[in-house]
Design a protein around this motif. Sequence first.
Motif, PDB file in Angstrom:
ATOM      1  N   LYS A   1      17.334 -34.750  14.207  1.00  0.00           N
ATOM      2  CA  LYS A   1      16.037 -34.554  13.577  1.00  0.00           C
ATOM      3  C   LYS A   1      14.950 -34.305  14.625  1.00  0.00           C
ATOM      4  CE  LYS A   1      16.707 -36.589   9.168  1.00  0.00           C
ATOM      5  NZ  LYS A   1      17.935 -37.328   9.143  1.00  0.00           N
ATOM      6  N   VAL A   2      13.949 -33.481  14.220  1.00  0.00           N
ATOM      7  CA  VAL A   2      12.748 -33.320  15.050  1.00  0.00           C
ATOM      8  C   VAL A   2      11.523 -33.605  14.195  1.00  0.00           C
ATOM      9  CG1 VAL A   2      13.467 -31.730  16.855  1.00  0.00           C
ATOM     10  CG2 VAL A   2      12.911 -30.864  14.606  1.00  0.00           C
ATOM     11  N   VAL A   3      10.480 -34.112  14.850  1.00  0.00           N
ATOM     12  CA  VAL A   3       9.203 -34.346  14.170  1.00  0.00           C
ATOM     13  C   VAL A   3       8.262 -33.230  14.580  1.00  0.00           C
ATOM     14  CG1 VAL A   3       7.244 -35.881  13.935  1.00  0.00           C
ATOM     15  CG2 VAL A   3       9.553 -36.819  14.207  1.00  0.00           C
ATOM     16  N   CYS A   4       7.746 -32.540  13.579  1.00  0.00           N
ATOM     17  CA  CYS A   4       6.909 -31.380  13.881  1.00  0.00           C
ATOM     18  C   CYS A   4       5.496 -31.575  13.379  1.00  0.00           C
ATOM     19  CB  CYS A   4       7.476 -30.130  13.199  1.00  0.00           C
ATOM     20  SG  CYS A   4       9.144 -29.768  13.723  1.00  0.00           S
ATOM     21  N   GLY A   5       4.572 -31.017  14.123  1.00  0.00           N
ATOM     22  CA  GLY A   5       3.188 -31.019  13.654  1.00  0.00           C
ATOM     23  C   GLY A   5       2.318 -31.955  14.464  1.00  0.00           C
ATOM     24  N   GLY A   6       1.030 -31.770  14.372  1.00  0.00           N
ATOM     25  CA  GLY A   6       0.068 -32.604  15.089  1.00  0.00           C
ATOM     26  C   GLY A   6      -0.683 -33.490  14.126  1.00  0.00           C
ATOM     27  N   THR A   7      -1.488 -32.846  13.272  1.00  0.00           N
ATOM     28  CA  THR A   7      -2.265 -33.630  12.315  1.00  0.00           C
ATOM     29  C   THR A   7      -1.360 -34.171  11.215  1.00  0.00           C
ATOM     30  OG1 THR A   7      -3.533 -31.613  12.485  1.00  0.00           O
ATOM     31  CG2 THR A   7      -4.605 -33.496  11.474  1.00  0.00           C
ATOM     32  N   ILE A   8      -0.589 -33.258  10.653  1.00  0.00           N
ATOM     33  CA  ILE A   8       0.330 -33.656   9.582  1.00  0.00           C
ATOM     34  C   ILE A   8       1.731 -33.571  10.171  1.00  0.00           C
ATOM     35  CG2 ILE A   8       1.073 -33.165   7.253  1.00  0.00           C
ATOM     36  CD1 ILE A   8      -1.483 -31.292   7.160  1.00  0.00           C
ATOM     37  N   GLN A   9       2.402 -34.668  10.258  1.00  0.00           N
ATOM     38  CA  GLN A   9       3.727 -34.657  10.895  1.00  0.00           C
ATOM     39  C   GLN A   9       4.804 -34.789   9.845  1.00  0.00           C
ATOM     40  OE1 GLN A   9       4.006 -37.205  14.415  1.00  0.00           O
ATOM     41  NE2 GLN A   9       1.783 -37.424  14.298  1.00  0.00           N
ATOM     42  N   THR A  10       5.830 -33.958  10.006  1.00  0.00           N
ATOM     43  CA  THR A  10       6.980 -34.057   9.097  1.00  0.00           C
ATOM     44  C   THR A  10       8.251 -34.092   9.926  1.00  0.00           C
ATOM     45  OG1 THR A  10       6.702 -31.670   8.884  1.00  0.00           O
ATOM     46  CG2 THR A  10       6.066 -32.993   7.002  1.00  0.00           C
ATOM     47  N   THR A  11       9.248 -34.732   9.389  1.00  0.00           N
ATOM     48  CA  THR A  11      10.537 -34.832  10.072  1.00  0.00           C
ATOM     49  C   THR A  11      11.472 -33.787   9.483  1.00  0.00           C
ATOM     50  OG1 THR A  11      10.140 -37.190  10.182  1.00  0.00           O
ATOM     51  CG2 THR A  11      12.335 -36.415  10.799  1.00  0.00           C
TER      52      THR A  11
END
Lengths: 113, 882
Positions: free
Chosen positions: B659-669
């Motif tokens: 898994k990767v966590v993407c995003g800065g303000t809104i983060q999704t896995t």
Amino acid sequence: MSKPKTPEAELLQGTLDLLVLKALAAAALHGLGVSRRIELITNGTFAVKPGSLFPALHRLEEAGWLKSFWGTSENNRRAKYYRLSKAGRRQLENETQDWKRISLAIGSALEAT
Amino acid sequence: MHLYSRIFSFGQNLFHRREVERELSDEIACHLELLTASNLREGLTESEARRAALLELGGIEQIKEQVREVRIGHQLETLRQDLHYAGRFLLKHRFFSASTVGTLALGFGISTAMFCLVKSVWLRPLNYPDPDRLLQISAEPPMAGLHEADISLPRFEQIRSRKDLFVEVAALTSEQLTLIRAGKAEQLNTARVSDGFFQMLGAQALRGRLFQSTEQRVDGPNVAILSYSYWQNRFARDPNIIGQRIIVGGESSTIVGVLPPAFAVPFGDFNVYLPRVFTVGFLAPQQIDRGAGFLKVLARPQPGIAVHQIRTALAEMDGRYRNRAPENMDAHSNCRAFPLRETVVRNIRPALAAVTLAVICVMVLASINVANMLLGQLARREKEIAVRHALGAGRRRIVRQFISENFLLVNVALIFGIGFAWIFLAMVHQFGSGFLPGSELRLDTAGVCFALVLALVDIVFFVSVSAFNAPRDHIGETLRRSAAVSSDHPTLTPFRRALIITQVTLSLLLAIAAALLVASWYRVHNVDLGFEPVGIFVADVSPVSDRTESNTALLQRLIERLQTKPEVASAAAVYGLPLSHDDTFLQYAPADRPMPIIGHRAVTWYRVVSPQYFNVMRIPLRSGRAFTDADKLRNQPVVILSETTARLLFGNTNPIGRKVVCGGTIQTTHEIVGVVGDVRSFDLIQPVREEMYFPMAQCEEPSMTLIIRATAGTKLGAIKKRIRASLQELAATQAVTTPQPMSRIIARSFARGRFVAVALALFAGLSLLVVMSGIYSVMDYAVTQRTREIGIRLALGARRRDIIRPIVASGMKLVGTGLIVGLLVALGCMRFLSDLLYQINATDPLAFGFAISLLAAVAFLANYLPARRAMRVAPLAALQYE
């Protein structure tokens, strides 16, 4: 080829115009006539060669002091004659006055101790 | 009276010269006759009288000449004469004139065209008040390959609040928005500008007015300002434009102003300008508040403050920002300030420099060639000059003759040269318009003045060369010199030898540079893109306004419908088309390790794609799977990595399922479900970057690009019709831009490299021609001088080979010297081209070898042909040659 620089020759270059105007004061003359007359009135001191005379005549004509016309010469040939114009006569007077003034000044300078 | 007489005489002398001359001749002839007559009277015989008269008169021609000299207008007359003779001379030697005029004209043409080009790139884009004080403030780029990154809104406001540092600060951001007019949709380059932007750049509205401060507020009205070219092209300069409404980006805006034609923004060409720089369609409000970068910021420092002081202040502001808002996305990126001029030309500078140097080389070569030809002609005219000396022409008069000849030559060349410059500029416009800013390339008065200056420099050069090398020998010697003695006379002075060596050197430099650039461009052209662009058509699809149906849903239906049609082999959609410079990136971190804080994470480029995307683009799947219909919004968020990204994150281990966590303000896995091959998405030359793909169904994007792989043989027109028909069938209200082939988009990336390579190759070719003709004419002259000697030797039984060999050898010695010097210089200097070279060393031996052999072969021909020509002369004819 440079002309032999006699003192008369050097002086002539500066005052040739004056002599030509004077020579034509009395009557209209053609080129040879002007040359002879100058020789006469300067008592033989200045013998103006055609190489100097013709340029002078043409220069004075272009300046408006001489007027030229074609006439008949003494041996019944066509020749170009020159005469003084009215402006030429005035110019002759002016230059004569200048010359007298200058020669007087130089004369007195040479007399001074 | 005095003046009038002079003017009259002037006129006479000028227009009635023949009569005037005839009168003079008559007058002198009369004078001669009078003298003769008077001599006769004195008793000489006729012949003696005439002879004496002639002696007394002196030289008639000399007298005439002296009279001419005192005539008014004499100077003009001699000038007219000189030009007349010069013209006659040039017309007589037609080959010589044609080659010199031609060579010079080409040189002038290229140089002038280059001057106009450089001027338009360097000077025009910045016609703002006091442009050298303008700074662009940008952020450090998150990854290599960009020159700068955009500023976020909080940083912009921080900078703007520093009234002590800056007189004015303004920002611009760009968007592609759809404009709807009369039922037709168009994708526009739109810019949003902050308060005071136009005023800072000194723009004034041509019609209407600029934005007011009230319009820049959050609740301000919807207004728009048009660019002049857009008003001219789309609205046909409608005088009633002010007050009309247009629908831009789904909103109805009133047009309040039109900009003047000369105004250009340093960041690109925009059709429509909107206010409220902080509301952009591609960022959510939280992203904007939390430091997403999207603004280009211009600032004018207070008088007396230098750039380095600004930079120090910015560094200090970086610290304060970091402390105040450590969670912001750009908390750890530093701000930088550069003079605006630098950022504008940065991309272009190496290319422009290379081409300029090449042009200078060609101009110098052309001038040297002509100088050599002139010297050759001069040597041929030795006798003529000697005779003129004898006839009384002073040295000054003869030099004046040279000046008039060169003057005429150069001016004729100048006229042709300006014509060539016009043609060259048109060609540059054709080839280079993709990447050259300031697309108005005109041959204006400055260009013409430049050409005049060049012409003057050349005249001075040629005259000095002629004057210094003019024969000074005693007249008698020159006249007596004949061809028999010429073999002892050195045929090529050291000066002329040096000229040839210089020509060869310069030409070699050009040839090597051209070889390198062409090889580099060839490699760029053949670079593996990672996908198959041939046969793909693209069109942008975007919603007209907030409609009920989402863009994604429509696109899915559209793709399904299109795939059933005969013209379409397969179809897909993407947000972020490769090589279109629509770049978006986000922060990410692998979920199974300790994650750095926001702002310190790695950054990757990303694309949002429909399931068929990899298929349509023919991007290979390395492991795992592509997206399917199962990847819906409610299901587990997924992601596909590119090879490079996978390798970077996980090395050789299998990334599938992690898994990767993407995003800065809104983060999704996101779960990794597949790995695909790398794609060159940004630039053909830069190394491949990290990329991620997200499924369209899980990420709604405002506008996406439709990609269609057409069946073999389908033309653009058919695709256009099919798209339009399908949209109608679906009763869609989306706006679609005109489809274009993918190759056209890619061509834009090629544009700069192609331009430079073509230009250099052209110049190298020209220089080869110039050098060849130069060496040929010099060798030809040298050989002609020795024709008599050659004839004798042939008659005495020498073999042709033995005669040709030393001649060619002596010529090649010069060429060889030039090649060696050129090689040494090239080894040192070619590295300055490295910026423009792709995957090729600046000292690539193959390119060097090719250039050297080509030049040597050309030079050999230029040496050999004249020698061979001399051989054809029969020995007897050679002996008779004089």
